[in-house]
Each structure stands twice: as structure tokens, then as C-alpha cells.
Design a protein around this motif. Structure first.
Motif, mmCIF file in Angstrom:
data_model
loop_
_atom_site.group_PDB
_atom_site.id
_atom_site.type_symbol
_atom_site.label_atom_id
_atom_site.label_comp_id
_atom_site.label_asym_id
_atom_site.label_seq_id
_atom_site.Cartn_x
_atom_site.Cartn_y
_atom_site.Cartn_z
ATOM 1 N N TRP A 1 0.812 -1.217 0.000
ATOM 2 C CA TRP A 1 0.000 0.000 0.000
ATOM 3 C C TRP A 1 0.846 1.268 0.000
ATOM 4 O O TRP A 1 0.457 2.294 -0.554
ATOM 5 C CB TRP A 1 -0.935 0.010 1.210
ATOM 6 N N TRP A 2 2.022 1.206 0.600
ATOM 7 C CA TRP A 2 2.798 2.439 0.743
ATOM 8 C C TRP A 2 3.460 2.883 -0.553
ATOM 9 O O TRP A 2 3.964 4.003 -0.636
ATOM 10 C CB TRP A 2 3.821 2.319 1.878
ATOM 11 N N LEU B 1 1.145 5.481 -1.175
ATOM 12 C CA LEU B 1 1.409 6.616 -0.287
ATOM 13 C C LEU B 1 2.495 7.496 -0.896
ATOM 14 O O LEU B 1 2.421 8.729 -0.819
ATOM 15 C CB LEU B 1 1.836 6.120 1.097
ATOM 16 N N ILE C 1 -4.955 2.995 -0.897
ATOM 17 C CA ILE C 1 -4.351 2.679 0.406
ATOM 18 C C ILE C 1 -5.424 2.012 1.255
ATOM 19 O O ILE C 1 -6.207 2.663 1.935
ATOM 20 C CB ILE C 1 -3.808 3.950 1.095
ATOM 21 N N ASP D 1 -4.429 5.840 6.005
ATOM 22 C CA ASP D 1 -5.616 5.502 5.221
ATOM 23 C C ASP D 1 -6.670 6.606 5.294
ATOM 24 O O ASP D 1 -6.994 7.240 4.275
ATOM 25 C CB ASP D 1 -6.165 4.143 5.692
#
Length: 540
Positions: free
Chosen positions: A440-441, A444, A466, A474
Motif C-alpha cells: 500500500w505504501w 502513499l 491505500i 488511510d
């Protein structure tokens, strides 16, 4: 199979009678007669396999039917099956090197499964130079292992054999640059070029958890390369791709390089398909951990951020390093874990930045070619606000293996945190284009890039990717992007969730952002967005 065996014949088919006869010999041996639990375990899984019930050989079934556990047995809480499986593998290995050394049939329970394999028992030896002694040649299973089998040449008259052979050789070389996966030497796999051997037997012979197979064919205008990834424990094909290229005899090597690079990008590396697929079996309670297991738990944490997953992974890595203090990748992973926990507000060690920095220094000293070590060394230096030193470590990280596109994505994220947005965006885009399966990052990183240049629609698109409800970024990123796009009510809802779920972070947000972001202007822009969201509705 020994490496010094020159020919590989078709596999013998063992009858149920032969298998049960070998089972009887094992159970009557001194080693197994002293352990009724392991004898019951082995007897059950062998008999179920003969009946064709391999799909049902799961922890619960074994616990209830072989180990006498009650029907309410929960394998997520009680690790007894995994513990006994490890003991069983060790005892079988001891049996076949002692009283069972002269048997012709070998019953093996390969790590990662409870389904036994039946294959010829060959005493594996290697003639050492300048000595008359023979020494056992072990097949390593403590690390995720891959073998690239020779590709089949389906071209008319076996044309372009150099191209076909080169695919396997180049793929072996390329995967050898990834430290997350051990690769069997191509010379060891070449003996299967003309073999119809069962993939399960090949996997057991080579000590490989996965094999890559493929074929090459051509028409008058096109050359087609089919590539497949097969799990050796059950022979299941779990990934495949077909590459179709215009036939250009003068450009065949370039075509070969392009295909190899694409396969490695999708399958190799820390966020590649192989580790992603293998990690699915590790969403369970931790027992005794080897380096192999600890690395998979670390991957699982980074794809499923939560405090529970963090604590499980931390215990696994710390236990692995007690067993092997010079596990370089493990040292780097533990450093990363301590720093991540520090940034996210999870419980971590005292002075996590200092401890992590020392761990990465030790990892580099143990293995100067450990790419993960340089990656996390750069991450620690970012926390220490040593930008130039961090960039130098990142550059060295990429040089070690430029083909590791998922590592390139991680480096791109760190560049985003350092404020080098142009380089960060290029690396993140390249990584995701080649391997969209990412943590997920990565998104980001894209959020930071887009938010700082006020491309708020793209920032929201990144924030929507995210999906980590246990991480404060999030709701925060969604709230900030929506606010700038005039979606005030939705933004306030996300902000309320952030304040409710992460009150400690909310009370010290500037400190939390400053932990991982070097760009003070971006930090101020983010904080300003938060302050705007905290204004009463009538002032908007």
C-alpha cells in the motif's frame, strides 16, 4: 537424485503394496517404534495419499484423525501439527541415513505440505577432489528455492536451439540476483531436458519449491515463448504467460533479454508473485521459525499492516536471528520493522532508529551484496535526516540488482519521503507497470508526489488505493485530498475516523509526519490541510 548421476530415466510407479511395505519397515524401525505419535502421523498421511485424499490433508484433519485431538481443535491456536510435522521430517531424514539407507523407495514429507512423496531412494554423494571419501550433498530447504527447467524447442527442425537454451540460462542468472529466492544452478536442471519426470519428483530431487517451465515455437512471422510457474509439492501450475514477438533473426538476443526481464519483474523480488503466493500459507500462528519462515512473515506484514501482524513478524524475525545471528536479510528486515513501528505508533524497541541503523550496518558487513540491507540502511538514514548519505545508500542498492523492479519501487517511495519527487515518480511508475502487485505504501509515495504539486485528483486516486484500516495514513490521506477537491462532508467523515481511531497520532501529527518526511514544505502543506478540516462548517 545425485548430481553425479549422468542419466535420468522415467520415474518408476510404486504400487500400493510397495509403499505400504516401506511404511511398515519405517514404523518397525527403532527410531519410529519409540514414537507412537509420529508413527500415527506418518501412517495416516501415507494411507490417505494412497486413497487419493491428498486435498484433505490439512492440519485439522491430521490433528483429529491421527493425533487424537478433539473435534473443537483449532489449528490457529494450537500449533501441535506443525511441530510434529517438523519432528517427522527430521526423523525420516535420520531413518534414511541410518537403518533405512539401503532401501530403494523413499517416503518424504516435503516442507510446506503434509502430502508425502514416494520416489527412488538414492544415496546422494559427491566425490570430493584430492580425497577418497564421499560426502553427503544436502538439498537445502531452509530458503524459498526455484529451479528453471530447460525450455522445450517446438520450432521446426529444432531451429534456434541457442535461443531456447539461452532462455533457461539467462533466467537462472537473472533470478540469482534476487536474494529472497535461492536458485538451483542451471547445470543441475539440464538433466531434465528430455525427461517426462513428474514435477513433484523433480522438485524433491532438486530441493525446489517452485520450477519455471516453458516452450518456444515459431511461425513465419512470429516467435512465441510460453512460460509457466509450477508449485512442485503438488504439480499445480499457478502462473503462466505467453510472449509473442515479431520474428527477427538478427534481434533474437534482445527478444530473449526482454522476456527474461519481464518474467523476473512479475515473479521475482520481495513483492513478486512467488513470494506473494507462498506467503498465503503463513497466515497462522508462529511456532519455531527458520529464516525462510521469518522472511515470509515479514512479507505478510508489509502486505497486511496491523499491529497483530507486526508483533507476529517481529517475534519470527527475532527468533530467526537467535538461531542465525548472521542472517543478513533478516537483520535488515528487523531494522525495517522497528522503524515502521516507530512511524506508525506500534510498540517497538527503545531507541528504534539507533538500533535499526546498527542492524543495517551489521547486515552490510555480513553481506556487502545484500540489497535489502542497503535499502533499509537508506531508510534508517532518512529517519536520521542524513539525506545525502541516504541517497548514496539508495544508489548502491539499485546497482546491486537493477532488475529488481519491486526494490526499485521501494527505493522510489524512499525518494518521495526524501523530497526527490521527480525521481520517485519515475521509479514507482516503472515498478508498478511491470509488477502491479505492490504494498500500500507505494501509493502513499504517489500521494506525497501528487499532493505537493497540488494534483489533488491524482492524490485522491492514490489515497483510494491505500486499503489499510489499521494505519493512520488511510483515513488521513483520503480526508486531505477530498477536502482540497471540495468534498468537505466526506473529508470531515474521514477526518473524524482518523481522530477517533488514532488519537495519539492525531495529537502529535507533526512529529509523526516529520519522522518519515524530509520536505518541510510538504509537511506544512499537509498540516494546513488538517487545520482547514478542523474549522467549523460555517467558516468554510
Amino acid at each position: 537424485m545425485p548430481l553425479n548421476q549422468s542419466e535420468h530415466s522415467d520415474p518408476p510407479h510404486y504400487s500400493d503394496k510397495e509403499i505400504l511395505g516401506e511404511l511398515k519397515k519405517i514404523l518397525s524401525s527403532d527410531l519410529f517404534s519409540r514414537s507412537s505419535v509420529l508413527s500415527s502421523f506418518l501412517k495416516f498421511i501415507v494411507e490417505e495419499t494412497i486413497k487419493g485424499h491428498t486435498e484433505g490433508l490439512k492440519e485439522y484433519v491430521i490433528a483429529v484423525n491421527a493425533l487424537g485431538k478433539p473435534e473443537d481443535f483449532n489449528p490457529q491456536i494450537d500449533a501441535i501439527v506443525r511441530i510434529h510435522a517438523g519432528r517427522l521430517r527430521r526423523l525420516l531424514k535420520e531413518y534414511y541415513t541410518t537403518s533405512g539407507i539401503n532401501t530403494s523407495l523413499l517416503i518424504e514429507v516435503v516442507k510446506g505440505t503434509y502430502v508425502p512423496v514416494f520416489r527412488p531412494h538414492v544415496v546422494d554423494t559427491l566425490q570430493l577432489p584430492n580425497t577418497e571419501k564421499h560426502k553427503p550433498l544436502p538439498l537445502p530447504r531452509s530458503k524459498l528455492t526455484l529451479a528453471i527447467l530447460p525450455f522445450r524447442n517446438l520450432c521446426p527442425n529444432n531451429e534456434y536451439q541457442f535461443f531456447v537454451d539461452g532462455l533457461g540460462e539467462e533466467m537462472t542468472r537473472a533470478f540469482s540476483n534476487y536474494q529472497d529466492i535461492a536458485v538451483i544452478g542451471h547445470h543441475s536442471a539440464r538433466k531434465y531436458a528430455a525427461s517426462l519426470e513428474d514435477i513433484r519428483v523433480i522438485g524433491a530431487d532438486l530441493g525446489a519449491h517452485y520450477v519455471i517451465t516453458g516452450s518456444v515455437k515459431r511461425s513465419t512471422k512470429e516467435i512465441r515463448v510460453n512460460v509457466a510457474l509450477v508449485k512442485t509439492i503438488n504439480g499445480t501450475q499457478i502462473w503462466s504467460h505467453s510472449y509473442n514477438e515479431a520474428l527477427d533473426i538478427d534481434n533474437l538476443l534482445a527478444i530473449q533479454d526482454q522476456i527474461v526481464a519481464n518474467v523476473c519483474a512479475q515473479l521475482g523480488g520481495y513483492y513478486g508473485f512467488i513470494i506473494h503466493e507462498k506467503s498465503k500459507t503463513y497466515e497462522e500462528a508462529i511456532t519455531t521459525m527458520e529464516s525462510f519462515d521469518a522472511a515470509l512473515w515479514n512479507y505478510y506484514f508489509h502486505m497486511n499492516f496491523s499491529e497483530t501482524a507486526y508483533l507476529q513478524t517481529r517475534r519470527a524475525l527475532e527468533a530467526a536471528l537467535v538461531q542465525d545471528p548472521n542472517f543478513a536479510t533478516g537483520l535488515a528486515m528487523l531494522a525495517e520493522l522497528y522503524l515502521d513501528a516507530h512511524a506508525l505508533g506500534y510498540p517497538t524497541v527503545e531507541h528504534p532508529v539507533k538500533v535499526a541503523y546498527q542492524l543495517t550496518k551489521k547486515a552490510i558487513k555480513v553481506d556487502p551484496q545484500c540489497q535489502h540491507a542497503y535499502q533499509q540502511h537508506a531508510w534508517a538514514l532518512l529517519y536520521m535526516k542524513q539525506k545525502e548519505a541516504s541517497i548514496k545508500a539508495l544508489e548502491h542498492c539499485i546497482v546491486i540488482n537493477p532488475s529488481a523492479v519491486t526494490t526499485m519501487g521501494t527505493v522510489g517511495f524512499i525518494y518521495a519521503c526524501l523530497g526527490d519527487y521527480k525521481r520517485a515518480e519515475a521509479m514507482l511508475k516503472h515498478s508498478i507497470n511491470l509488477n502491479p502487485h505492490c504494498p500500500w505504501w507505494f501509493y502513499l509515495g504517489f500521494f506525497f508526489i501528487h499532493y505537493q504539486k497540488e494534483a489533488y485528483d491524482q492524490a485522491l486516486a492514490s489515497a483510494n488505493n491505500i486499503h489499510t484500516v489499521d494505519v493512520f495514513y488511510d483515513p488521513l490521506t483520503k480526508a486531505l485530498a477530498k477536502s482540497q477537491l471540495g468534498m468537505h462532508q466526506e473529508a470531515k467523515g474521514d477526518m473524524a475516523l482518523f481522530n477517533t481511531k488514532f488519537p495519539t497520532i492525531a495529537a502529535n501529527l507533526e512529529e509523526s509526519l516529520s519522522t518519515v518526511l524530509y520536505d518541510k514544505l510538504l509537511i506544512e502543506k499537509l498540516l494546513m490541510g488538517v487545520r482547514e478540516l478542523e474549522l467549523p462548517d460555517d467558516t468554510e
